[in-house]
Design a protein around this motif. Structure first.
Motif, mmCIF file in Angstrom:
data_model
loop_
_atom_site.group_PDB
_atom_site.id
_atom_site.type_symbol
_atom_site.label_atom_id
_atom_site.label_comp_id
_atom_site.label_asym_id
_atom_site.label_seq_id
_atom_site.Cartn_x
_atom_site.Cartn_y
_atom_site.Cartn_z
ATOM 1 N N ARG A 60 0.835 -1.203 0.000
ATOM 2 C CA ARG A 60 0.000 0.000 0.000
ATOM 3 C C ARG A 60 0.871 1.255 0.000
ATOM 4 O O ARG A 60 0.597 2.227 -0.729
ATOM 5 C CB ARG A 60 -0.920 -0.022 1.230
ATOM 6 C CG ARG A 60 -1.965 1.086 1.241
ATOM 7 C CD ARG A 60 -3.098 0.793 2.223
ATOM 8 N NE ARG A 60 -2.598 0.492 3.567
ATOM 9 C CZ ARG A 60 -2.668 -0.711 4.130
ATOM 10 N NH1 ARG A 60 -3.183 -1.730 3.477
ATOM 11 N NH2 ARG A 60 -2.212 -0.902 5.366
ATOM 12 N N ARG A 61 1.939 1.242 0.803
ATOM 13 C CA ARG A 61 2.858 2.398 0.840
ATOM 14 C C ARG A 61 3.543 2.627 -0.505
ATOM 15 O O ARG A 61 3.897 3.757 -0.847
ATOM 16 C CB ARG A 61 3.918 2.179 1.920
ATOM 17 C CG ARG A 61 3.420 2.357 3.339
ATOM 18 C CD ARG A 61 4.512 1.994 4.327
ATOM 19 N NE ARG A 61 4.097 2.179 5.712
ATOM 20 C CZ ARG A 61 4.785 1.744 6.753
ATOM 21 N NH1 ARG A 61 5.932 1.087 6.561
ATOM 22 N NH2 ARG A 61 4.344 1.941 7.971
ATOM 23 N N LEU A 62 3.738 1.553 -1.234
ATOM 24 C CA LEU A 62 4.378 1.652 -2.543
ATOM 25 C C LEU A 62 3.405 2.123 -3.608
ATOM 26 O O LEU A 62 3.724 3.001 -4.423
ATOM 27 C CB LEU A 62 4.963 0.288 -2.924
ATOM 28 C CG LEU A 62 5.667 0.178 -4.291
ATOM 29 C CD1 LEU A 62 6.876 1.103 -4.344
ATOM 30 C CD2 LEU A 62 6.076 -1.273 -4.542
ATOM 31 N N ILE A 63 2.195 1.557 -3.607
ATOM 32 C CA ILE A 63 1.256 1.765 -4.704
ATOM 33 C C ILE A 63 0.513 3.096 -4.621
ATOM 34 O O ILE A 63 0.386 3.809 -5.627
ATOM 35 C CB ILE A 63 0.241 0.599 -4.769
ATOM 36 C CG1 ILE A 63 0.960 -0.690 -5.170
ATOM 37 C CG2 ILE A 63 -0.887 0.895 -5.750
ATOM 38 C CD1 ILE A 63 0.123 -1.942 -5.004
ATOM 39 N N VAL A 64 0.021 3.457 -3.430
ATOM 40 C CA VAL A 64 -0.816 4.657 -3.314
ATOM 41 C C VAL A 64 -0.090 5.928 -3.789
ATOM 42 O O VAL A 64 -0.643 6.701 -4.584
ATOM 43 C CB VAL A 64 -1.343 4.824 -1.867
ATOM 44 C CG1 VAL A 64 -2.028 6.185 -1.688
ATOM 45 C CG2 VAL A 64 -2.314 3.696 -1.538
ATOM 46 N N PRO A 65 1.165 6.182 -3.352
ATOM 47 C CA PRO A 65 1.863 7.363 -3.887
ATOM 48 C C PRO A 65 2.067 7.307 -5.407
ATOM 49 O O PRO A 65 2.039 8.349 -6.065
ATOM 50 C CB PRO A 65 3.216 7.333 -3.155
ATOM 51 C CG PRO A 65 2.960 6.567 -1.908
ATOM 52 C CD PRO A 65 1.975 5.514 -2.306
ATOM 53 N N LEU A 66 2.260 6.104 -5.956
ATOM 54 C CA LEU A 66 2.430 5.985 -7.406
ATOM 55 C C LEU A 66 1.153 6.377 -8.139
ATOM 56 O O LEU A 66 1.196 7.046 -9.178
ATOM 57 C CB LEU A 66 2.827 4.548 -7.773
ATOM 58 C CG LEU A 66 4.248 4.128 -7.386
ATOM 59 C CD1 LEU A 66 4.446 2.636 -7.621
ATOM 60 C CD2 LEU A 66 5.288 4.937 -8.165
ATOM 61 N N ILE A 67 -0.005 5.962 -7.610
ATOM 62 C CA ILE A 67 -1.284 6.339 -8.227
ATOM 63 C C ILE A 67 -1.488 7.848 -8.121
ATOM 64 O O ILE A 67 -1.901 8.504 -9.094
ATOM 65 C CB ILE A 67 -2.452 5.585 -7.559
ATOM 66 C CG1 ILE A 67 -2.348 4.085 -7.876
ATOM 67 C CG2 ILE A 67 -3.794 6.142 -8.013
ATOM 68 C CD1 ILE A 67 -3.406 3.231 -7.205
ATOM 69 N N ILE A 68 -1.171 8.413 -6.950
ATOM 70 C CA ILE A 68 -1.311 9.867 -6.774
ATOM 71 C C ILE A 68 -0.406 10.608 -7.750
ATOM 72 O O ILE A 68 -0.799 11.621 -8.353
ATOM 73 C CB ILE A 68 -0.988 10.262 -5.313
ATOM 74 C CG1 ILE A 68 -2.049 9.692 -4.368
ATOM 75 C CG2 ILE A 68 -0.903 11.786 -5.168
ATOM 76 C CD1 ILE A 68 -1.727 9.865 -2.893
ATOM 77 N N GLU A 69 0.820 10.109 -7.928
ATOM 78 C CA GLU A 69 1.765 10.745 -8.845
ATOM 79 C C GLU A 69 1.250 10.703 -10.280
ATOM 80 O O GLU A 69 1.373 11.681 -11.029
ATOM 81 C CB GLU A 69 3.128 10.047 -8.745
ATOM 82 C CG GLU A 69 4.255 10.798 -9.418
ATOM 83 C CD GLU A 69 5.618 10.175 -9.164
ATOM 84 O OE1 GLU A 69 6.556 10.511 -9.903
ATOM 85 O OE2 GLU A 69 5.733 9.348 -8.237
ATOM 86 N N GLN A 70 0.671 9.567 -10.686
ATOM 87 C CA GLN A 70 0.095 9.460 -12.033
ATOM 88 C C GLN A 70 -1.063 10.439 -12.204
ATOM 89 O O GLN A 70 -1.162 11.134 -13.222
ATOM 90 C CB GLN A 70 -0.399 8.032 -12.280
ATOM 91 C CG GLN A 70 0.687 6.978 -12.361
ATOM 92 C CD GLN A 70 1.476 7.042 -13.650
ATOM 93 O OE1 GLN A 70 0.971 7.462 -14.687
ATOM 94 N NE2 GLN A 70 2.724 6.645 -13.595
ATOM 95 N N LEU A 71 -1.936 10.498 -11.209
ATOM 96 C CA LEU A 71 -3.076 11.418 -11.270
ATOM 97 C C LEU A 71 -2.609 12.865 -11.315
ATOM 98 O O LEU A 71 -3.161 13.693 -12.044
ATOM 99 C CB LEU A 71 -3.980 11.188 -10.049
ATOM 100 C CG LEU A 71 -5.236 12.061 -9.957
ATOM 101 C CD1 LEU A 71 -6.148 11.822 -11.154
ATOM 102 C CD2 LEU A 71 -5.986 11.774 -8.658
ATOM 103 N N LEU A 72 -1.568 13.168 -10.547
ATOM 104 C CA LEU A 72 -1.004 14.513 -10.510
ATOM 105 C C LEU A 72 -0.488 14.918 -11.886
ATOM 106 O O LEU A 72 -0.744 16.028 -12.360
ATOM 107 C CB LEU A 72 0.131 14.555 -9.487
ATOM 108 C CG LEU A 72 0.841 15.876 -9.266
ATOM 109 C CD1 LEU A 72 -0.094 16.870 -8.621
ATOM 110 C CD2 LEU A 72 2.079 15.668 -8.389
#
Length: 449
Positions: free
Chosen positions: A14-26
């Protein structure tokens, strides 16, 4: 190879994936904001920026893919618990990316006339002038972009995607804030778009280099080197270059298909652009989890635990299907009111509806196996196979069959998108058997390296 115990808890993932999704959305959101602000400068500026960025997107994706592939080496060393070698390979990756980017930047400046007047063709004088200004400023950011991508990839290999997320957030805030200040506050033209891009990438590169020297990191770079390690460089070339070439050819194929779409009429061009926007949102969680697969599998392969590599790949694939399904469902629900905001012709809206529905259904079923699964192969070092398979599928199905369906069989822009789905099916036919086989298990770093 001796197997070392390696575990990724649900919290780790979860710590790995959630920031990656936020970064893509950003990245998607900032891209939309940028395009809206550029539009205030005028149509000539929009055309100029879009022309130069059509080339720059190749660089952005190529450097990101090259860095991710090169960082796999560090990930495999981390899996072995060989922290010093991981840090050394990280320093070598930074050196390689700096040298490669300086070479590319020099070639771009030397070939500026060819790019602006031959590749872009005959454009209006004001568009050509804007493109020249934008090109000169933005291409100076190439080395900084490369360094940021290398650092972000190394942090992902450590399982710490929050760092790259926060740096990306600040970088994009500088970019958007700078655009707003220079365009609306100072009344600048394309310089007001280009300068913040350069400054934000300089900030991102400097930040990531400083953060990589933190003493508490599992992979820390105590000192930056100008001396090449032939073994590490050879493996950066073996792991990273095919990854970068694959990404570049994928983007090049998409650019070539745009020329086919353009001859189909204004409604087709508009529908294709709208379809691409929706498709980006459809695939956003899949792209993020694909990066997580690279991190997890490279660590498992480095530890010699192929069983765990397979286990986590399957687990992350299930998450890809889940999150993409949710994302696609949301976009289909809001499709009608969003399409009305575009204010396009009824013909363009009808084409766009077909494209979005086709992409949503096919994406929910096929996209993860076609694009997320091969990240496990790349993380294990099986990059030549993924390069060849992706290239064959891209040029035969997406480009060749797309032109055939779209222009010669009368299916228009929808036919080009249908051909893309055949590209996905061929990729699945190549990648799924490869994953279930054992060849890729032997592609990692040598035992005593």
């Amino acid at each position: 190879m001796e197997t070392k115990e390696i575990e990724f808890s649900n919290q780790d993932l979860r710590r790995l994936i959630v920031p990656l999704i936020i970064e893509q959305l950003l990245a998607i959101t900032v891209g939309l904001c940028d395009s809206l602000m550029v539009s205030q400068v005028g149509e000539a500026a929009i055309s100029a920026v879009s022309l130069v960025d059509s080339v720059n997107v190749l660089l952005v994706n190529a450097f990101a893919a090259l860095a991710t592939g090169g960082a796999v080496i560090a990930g495999q060393y981390l899996g072995r618990r060989e922290m010093e070698k991981a840090g050394h390979s990280g320093a070598q990756l930074l050196l390689f990316m700096i040298e490669a980017s300086l070479l590319v930047m020099a070639l771009f400046y030397l070939g500026k006339g060819f790019i602006l007047h031959v590749v872009f063709g005959q454009v209006e004088p004001d568009v050509a002038a804007y493109a020249d200004t934008y090109f000169v400023i933005v291409e100076a950011s190439i080395p900084f972009l490369a360094v940021y991508n290398a650092g972000a990839a190394l942090f992902r290999m450590m399982g710490n995607s929050q760092i790259s997320m926060w740096v990306s957030l600040l970088m994009n805030l500088i970019n958007v804030g700078g655009n707003a200040w220079l365009i609306f506050g100072l009344g600048m033209g394309v310089e007001g778009v280009a300068i913040p891009t350069l400054v934000s990438r300089m900030f991102a590169a400097a930040s990531i280099l400083v953060l990589l020297r933190r003493k508490d990191l599992p992979l820390k770079i105590d000192r930056f080197t100008l001396k090449h390690d032939p073994y590490v460089v050879k493996n950066i070339l073996r792991f990273g270059v095919p990854n970068g070439m694959e990404s570049s050819m994928f983007q090049l194929g998409k650019i070539l298909l745009l020329s086919t779409v353009s001859v189909l009429g204004t409604a087709s061009v508009a529908a294709n652009a709208i379809g691409n926007t929706f498709a980006t949102f459809h695939c956003m969680p899949g792209l993020a989890i694909g990066l997580a697969i690279v991190t997890v599998v490279s660590r498992c392969v480095g530890a010699g635990d192929i069983g765990k590599a397979r286990f986590y790949t399957k687990k992350l694939m299930k998450l890809t299907y889940l999150f993409m399904g949710i994302c696609i469902a949301i976009t289909l629900i809001v499709m009608s009111p969003v399409l009305r905001l575009y204010n396009v012709s009824q013909e363009a809206e009808n084409y766009a509806r077909q494209i979005i529905w086709f992409h949503g259904i096919a994406g929910a079923v096929f996209w993860p196996m076609a694009f997320a699964l091969p990240n496990a192969l790349r993380a294990a070092g099986d990059t030549r196979f993924t390069l060849v398979a992706s290239s064959v599928s891209m040029w035969t199905m997406r480009v060749g069959f797309g032109i055939l369906l779209g222009r010669f069989w009368g299916m228009g822009v929808v036919g080009i998108w249908v051909a893309m789905f055949f590209d996905w099916l061929l990729r699945i036919a190549l990648f799924v058997p490869r994953f279930h086989g054992h060849k890729w298990e032997t592609m990692g770093l040598a035992k005593d390296a």
